[in-house]
Design a protein around this motif. Structure first.
Motif, mmCIF file in Angstrom:
data_model
loop_
_atom_site.group_PDB
_atom_site.id
_atom_site.type_symbol
_atom_site.label_atom_id
_atom_site.label_comp_id
_atom_site.label_asym_id
_atom_site.label_seq_id
_atom_site.Cartn_x
_atom_site.Cartn_y
_atom_site.Cartn_z
ATOM 1 N N TRP A 18 0.821 -1.121 0.065
ATOM 2 C CA TRP A 18 -0.127 -0.072 0.050
ATOM 3 C C TRP A 18 0.767 1.314 0.093
ATOM 4 O O TRP A 18 2.060 1.227 0.550
ATOM 5 N N HIS A 19 0.413 2.230 -0.690
ATOM 6 C CA HIS A 19 1.159 3.505 -0.746
ATOM 7 C C HIS A 19 0.000 4.881 -0.609
ATOM 8 O O HIS A 19 -1.173 4.553 -1.525
ATOM 9 N N THR A 20 0.546 5.969 -0.408
ATOM 10 C CA THR A 20 -0.462 7.090 -0.692
ATOM 11 C C THR A 20 0.395 8.442 -1.077
ATOM 12 O O THR A 20 1.351 8.452 -0.740
ATOM 13 N N SER A 21 -0.047 9.141 -1.771
ATOM 14 C CA SER A 21 0.504 10.424 -2.221
ATOM 15 C C SER A 21 -0.568 11.547 -1.958
ATOM 16 O O SER A 21 -1.617 11.434 -1.845
ATOM 17 N N ALA A 22 0.107 12.819 -1.720
ATOM 18 C CA ALA A 22 -0.971 14.136 -1.527
ATOM 19 C C ALA A 22 0.007 15.110 -1.378
ATOM 20 O O ALA A 22 1.252 15.176 -1.578
ATOM 21 N N GLU A 23 -0.603 16.237 -1.746
ATOM 22 C CA GLU A 23 0.036 17.515 -1.585
ATOM 23 C C GLU A 23 0.708 17.840 -0.445
ATOM 24 O O GLU A 23 1.999 18.422 -0.496
ATOM 25 N N ASP A 24 0.209 17.804 0.734
ATOM 26 C CA ASP A 24 0.806 17.829 1.838
ATOM 27 C C ASP A 24 1.041 16.718 2.903
ATOM 28 O O ASP A 24 0.292 15.738 2.906
ATOM 29 N N GLU A 25 2.110 16.826 3.703
ATOM 30 C CA GLU A 25 2.625 15.660 4.628
ATOM 31 C C GLU A 25 1.406 15.510 5.477
ATOM 32 O O GLU A 25 1.217 14.126 5.752
ATOM 33 N N ALA A 26 0.557 16.443 6.045
ATOM 34 C CA ALA A 26 -0.502 15.981 6.934
ATOM 35 C C ALA A 26 -1.536 15.104 6.401
ATOM 36 O O ALA A 26 -1.957 14.210 7.115
ATOM 37 N N GLU A 27 -1.967 15.261 5.082
ATOM 38 C CA GLU A 27 -2.840 14.392 4.642
ATOM 39 C C GLU A 27 -2.028 12.876 4.378
ATOM 40 O O GLU A 27 -2.946 11.908 4.554
ATOM 41 N N VAL A 28 -0.928 12.934 3.972
ATOM 42 C CA VAL A 28 -0.240 11.461 3.845
ATOM 43 C C VAL A 28 -0.121 10.929 5.121
ATOM 44 O O VAL A 28 -0.584 9.898 5.186
ATOM 45 N N ILE A 29 -0.017 11.716 6.262
ATOM 46 C CA ILE A 29 0.255 11.256 7.655
ATOM 47 C C ILE A 29 -1.395 10.534 7.986
ATOM 48 O O ILE A 29 -1.548 9.479 8.528
ATOM 49 N N ARG A 30 -2.410 11.266 7.717
ATOM 50 C CA ARG A 30 -3.925 10.961 8.054
ATOM 51 C C ARG A 30 -4.323 9.782 7.426
ATOM 52 O O ARG A 30 -4.819 8.851 7.970
ATOM 53 N N ARG A 31 -3.838 9.805 6.088
ATOM 54 C CA ARG A 31 -4.200 8.321 5.481
ATOM 55 C C ARG A 31 -3.437 7.317 5.879
ATOM 56 O O ARG A 31 -4.035 6.153 5.915
ATOM 57 N N SER A 32 -2.294 7.406 6.108
ATOM 58 C CA SER A 32 -1.274 6.593 6.488
ATOM 59 C C SER A 32 -1.676 5.877 8.158
ATOM 60 O O SER A 32 -1.947 4.621 8.109
ATOM 61 N N VAL A 33 -2.241 6.666 8.821
ATOM 62 C CA VAL A 33 -2.724 6.185 10.186
ATOM 63 C C VAL A 33 -4.179 5.600 9.771
ATOM 64 O O VAL A 33 -4.136 4.335 10.364
ATOM 65 N N GLU A 34 -5.016 5.922 9.148
ATOM 66 C CA GLU A 34 -6.151 5.264 8.837
ATOM 67 C C GLU A 34 -5.936 3.963 8.284
ATOM 68 O O GLU A 34 -6.443 2.862 8.528
ATOM 69 N N HIS A 35 -4.736 3.707 7.290
ATOM 70 C CA HIS A 35 -4.430 2.418 6.757
ATOM 71 C C HIS A 35 -3.852 1.432 7.888
ATOM 72 O O HIS A 35 -4.366 0.487 7.782
ATOM 73 N N LEU A 36 -3.135 2.045 8.543
ATOM 74 C CA LEU A 36 -2.767 1.289 9.708
ATOM 75 C C LEU A 36 -3.567 0.627 10.709
ATOM 76 O O LEU A 36 -3.511 -0.500 11.160
ATOM 77 N N ARG A 37 -4.607 1.399 11.011
ATOM 78 C CA ARG A 37 -5.862 1.057 11.666
ATOM 79 C C ARG A 37 -6.691 -0.088 11.195
ATOM 80 O O ARG A 37 -7.095 -1.077 11.688
ATOM 81 N N THR A 38 -6.965 0.385 9.788
ATOM 82 C CA THR A 38 -7.811 -0.691 9.080
ATOM 83 C C THR A 38 -7.295 -1.930 8.506
ATOM 84 O O THR A 38 -7.745 -2.930 8.638
ATOM 85 N N SER A 39 -6.042 -1.934 8.156
ATOM 86 C CA SER A 39 -5.272 -2.934 7.425
ATOM 87 C C SER A 39 -4.487 -3.780 8.126
ATOM 88 O O SER A 39 -4.236 -4.943 7.849
ATOM 89 N N HIS A 40 -3.925 -3.208 9.451
ATOM 90 C CA HIS A 40 -2.921 -3.778 10.098
ATOM 91 C C HIS A 40 -3.341 -3.898 11.666
ATOM 92 O O HIS A 40 -2.776 -4.313 12.452
#
Length: 60
Positions: A15-37
């Motif tokens: 899994w990977h994600t991209s966004a314009e700003d770091e905060a959005e990348v972190i938000r998406r990544s945290v959500e991924h860690l919760r739901t997938s891991h």
């Protein structure tokens, strides 16, 4: 554009994600860690580990 590849933190994850700003990348990544891991609690050091692994997409 910023990019985070989960496999740099969780070996074998594609899994990977991209966004314009770091905060959005972190938000998406945290959500991924919760739901997938199954990470119920995201500690500050986990967020720091994500931040350390975010790259500029042009360089990735």
């Amino acid at each position: 554009m910023k990019r985070f590849d989960c496999g740099t933190l969780v070996p074998g994850c594609t899994w990977h994600t991209s966004a314009e700003d770091e905060a959005e990348v972190i938000r998406r990544s945290v959500e991924h860690l919760r739901t997938s891991h199954g990470e119920g609690i995201i500690r500050e050091n986990m967020v720091e580990n994500i931040k350390e692994r975010i790259k500029d997409e042009e360089k990735a």
